[in-house]
Design a protein around this motif. Sequence first.
Motif, PDB file in Angstrom:
ATOM      1  N   GLU A  50     -40.684   8.868 -15.186  1.00 29.44           N
ATOM      2  CA  GLU A  50     -41.249   9.315 -16.465  1.00 29.44           C
ATOM      3  C   GLU A  50     -40.200  10.024 -17.307  1.00 29.44           C
ATOM      4  O   GLU A  50     -40.193   9.900 -18.539  1.00 29.44           O
ATOM      5  CB  GLU A  50     -42.448  10.237 -16.218  1.00 29.44           C
ATOM      6  CG  GLU A  50     -43.676   9.531 -15.665  1.00 29.44           C
ATOM      7  CD  GLU A  50     -44.166   8.421 -16.578  1.00 29.44           C
ATOM      8  OE1 GLU A  50     -44.155   8.609 -17.819  1.00 29.44           O
ATOM      9  OE2 GLU A  50     -44.540   7.350 -16.059  1.00 29.44           O
ATOM     10  N   LYS A  53     -38.209   7.407 -19.023  1.00 30.39           N
ATOM     11  CA  LYS A  53     -38.970   6.801 -20.115  1.00 30.39           C
ATOM     12  C   LYS A  53     -38.979   7.712 -21.341  1.00 30.39           C
ATOM     13  O   LYS A  53     -38.819   7.246 -22.479  1.00 30.39           O
ATOM     14  CB  LYS A  53     -40.406   6.523 -19.659  1.00 30.39           C
ATOM     15  CG  LYS A  53     -40.529   5.462 -18.590  1.00 30.39           C
ATOM     16  CD  LYS A  53     -41.974   5.354 -18.116  1.00 30.39           C
ATOM     17  CE  LYS A  53     -42.115   4.434 -16.916  1.00 30.39           C
ATOM     18  NZ  LYS A  53     -43.507   4.399 -16.414  1.00 30.39           N
ATOM     19  N   ARG A  54     -39.164   9.010 -21.124  1.00 30.22           N
ATOM     20  CA  ARG A  54     -39.146   9.951 -22.240  1.00 30.22           C
ATOM     21  C   ARG A  54     -37.793   9.931 -22.946  1.00 30.22           C
ATOM     22  O   ARG A  54     -37.720   9.964 -24.183  1.00 30.22           O
ATOM     23  CB  ARG A  54     -39.459  11.369 -21.750  1.00 30.22           C
ATOM     24  CG  ARG A  54     -40.909  11.624 -21.431  1.00 30.22           C
ATOM     25  CD  ARG A  54     -41.191  13.123 -21.334  1.00 30.22           C
ATOM     26  NE  ARG A  54     -40.345  13.788 -20.354  1.00 30.22           N
ATOM     27  CZ  ARG A  54     -40.638  13.893 -19.063  1.00 30.22           C
ATOM     28  NH1 ARG A  54     -41.755  13.343 -18.582  1.00 30.22           N
ATOM     29  NH2 ARG A  54     -39.836  14.533 -18.248  1.00 30.22           N
ATOM     30  N   ASP A  57     -37.592   6.884 -25.082  1.00 34.93           N
ATOM     31  CA  ASP A  57     -38.453   7.017 -26.265  1.00 34.93           C
ATOM     32  C   ASP A  57     -37.867   7.987 -27.287  1.00 34.93           C
ATOM     33  O   ASP A  57     -38.105   7.848 -28.498  1.00 34.93           O
ATOM     34  CB  ASP A  57     -39.850   7.492 -25.848  1.00 34.93           C
ATOM     35  CG  ASP A  57     -40.633   6.420 -25.099  1.00 34.93           C
ATOM     36  OD1 ASP A  57     -40.254   5.239 -25.200  1.00 34.93           O
ATOM     37  OD2 ASP A  57     -41.607   6.777 -24.399  1.00 34.93           O
ATOM     38  N   GLU A  58     -37.112   8.960 -26.805  1.00 38.21           N
ATOM     39  CA  GLU A  58     -36.494   9.935 -27.702  1.00 38.21           C
ATOM     40  C   GLU A  58     -35.135   9.470 -28.225  1.00 38.21           C
ATOM     41  O   GLU A  58     -34.442  10.230 -28.906  1.00 38.21           O
ATOM     42  CB  GLU A  58     -36.343  11.270 -26.965  1.00 38.21           C
ATOM     43  CG  GLU A  58     -37.686  11.927 -26.630  1.00 38.21           C
ATOM     44  CD  GLU A  58     -37.552  13.075 -25.645  1.00 38.21           C
ATOM     45  OE1 GLU A  58     -36.397  13.362 -25.237  1.00 38.21           O
ATOM     46  OE2 GLU A  58     -38.576  13.672 -25.272  1.00 38.21           O
TER      47      GLU A  58
END
Length: 398
Positions: A50, A53-54, A57-58
């Motif tokens: 996770e 993934k963050r 996305d950032e």
Amino acid sequence: MKLSERIRRLKPSATLAVDARAKELRAQGVDVINLSAGEPDFDTPAHIREAAKRALDEGFTRYLPAAGLPELREAVCFRLKEDYGFEYRPAEVLITCGAKQALYNLAQALLDPGDEVLILAPYWVSYPPIVELAGGVPVIVPSSAEENFEPTPEELEARLSERTRGLILNSPSNPTGTIYSRDFLAAVAEMARRHGLWIISDDIYDRLRFDGARPENLLSVAPDLRERVFLVNGVSKAYAMTGWRIGWAVGPEEVIRACAKLQGQSTSNATAFAQKAAVVALSGPQDCVEEMRRAFAERAAFLFEALSAIPGIRPHRPKGTFYLFADFSSFYGRRSPSGKEIRGSVDLATYLLEEGRVATVPGVAFGEDRFLRLSFAQSLETLKEAVSRLEAALAELR
């Protein structure tokens, strides 16, 4: 086109070759149990995935300093304090593309042509080539299972010369699963003091020891050698992150800066979002590591007892990692049902793969031809089936 002499001399990784052959057979529909792979069978823990993934996305997908994300260098220092009680600064840490690159960088920074490095056999397959690619000369120091694969001080001293510069240690050890005793580490430390040697401590399996004790390495018994010891580690084994390729080298700042300069001219920084995930791995909850460690300990106990019950196999009890090293030499000189003579570990590993449908790694790749390495990074049910297949295949040798 002419290839360079260094490349012509370079041997391919035996472990990767066996793993590739096992996967090739599987792709052809052959039911192969792969006990050759050097990676956990667990998924990377969810909270680490996770975090990656963050980061994606950032938009955390751009260049970083070659030496690594400052936040991750701080997390390495935190982990060393938590696990060992060692105090390091981020300036003494280099983040690399896996622990293998950390070893490669150190060899390139520390060795001139002709310099010698002591390597304890059995050894991880890449130590000698890494030394050779830096122009160095690997000097192999043999050992025996009966002595916990620890050479005596006299055996170490006998292989020193005026060109000896250092020594590589790996504990818990790949391929043997050995954890070096404090007495042995103290003897190595004393030799390093007297002869001015540096030590590379490959601690990649340090969290996967089965006695429940906290990690230890040479600095645990000889903190005065801090300026001559380099610590190598990564997230691959303890956090099931082999494909993420995040490792590090820790040591005297001058050498770490030199390694960062080298890395700046080769790979630059390790993958940005993988570094973000590694921060969470090192700084976040550690129960996932304990869960894997307990599973590996259970499997190690099973595999040792199961192989001990097969006449002709002499396994060495692993105290850490996820490997078992076993002496199969009593089967050498026998013939397969097709009439091929088993002359050594390569022949036996080939036979067990092609006929027994179990992939192992020949011990000659680790400097010990009497043995085979078996990975227990598989479920207990899979290991039980593998032992059954091994016993049946060995019974066919005559």
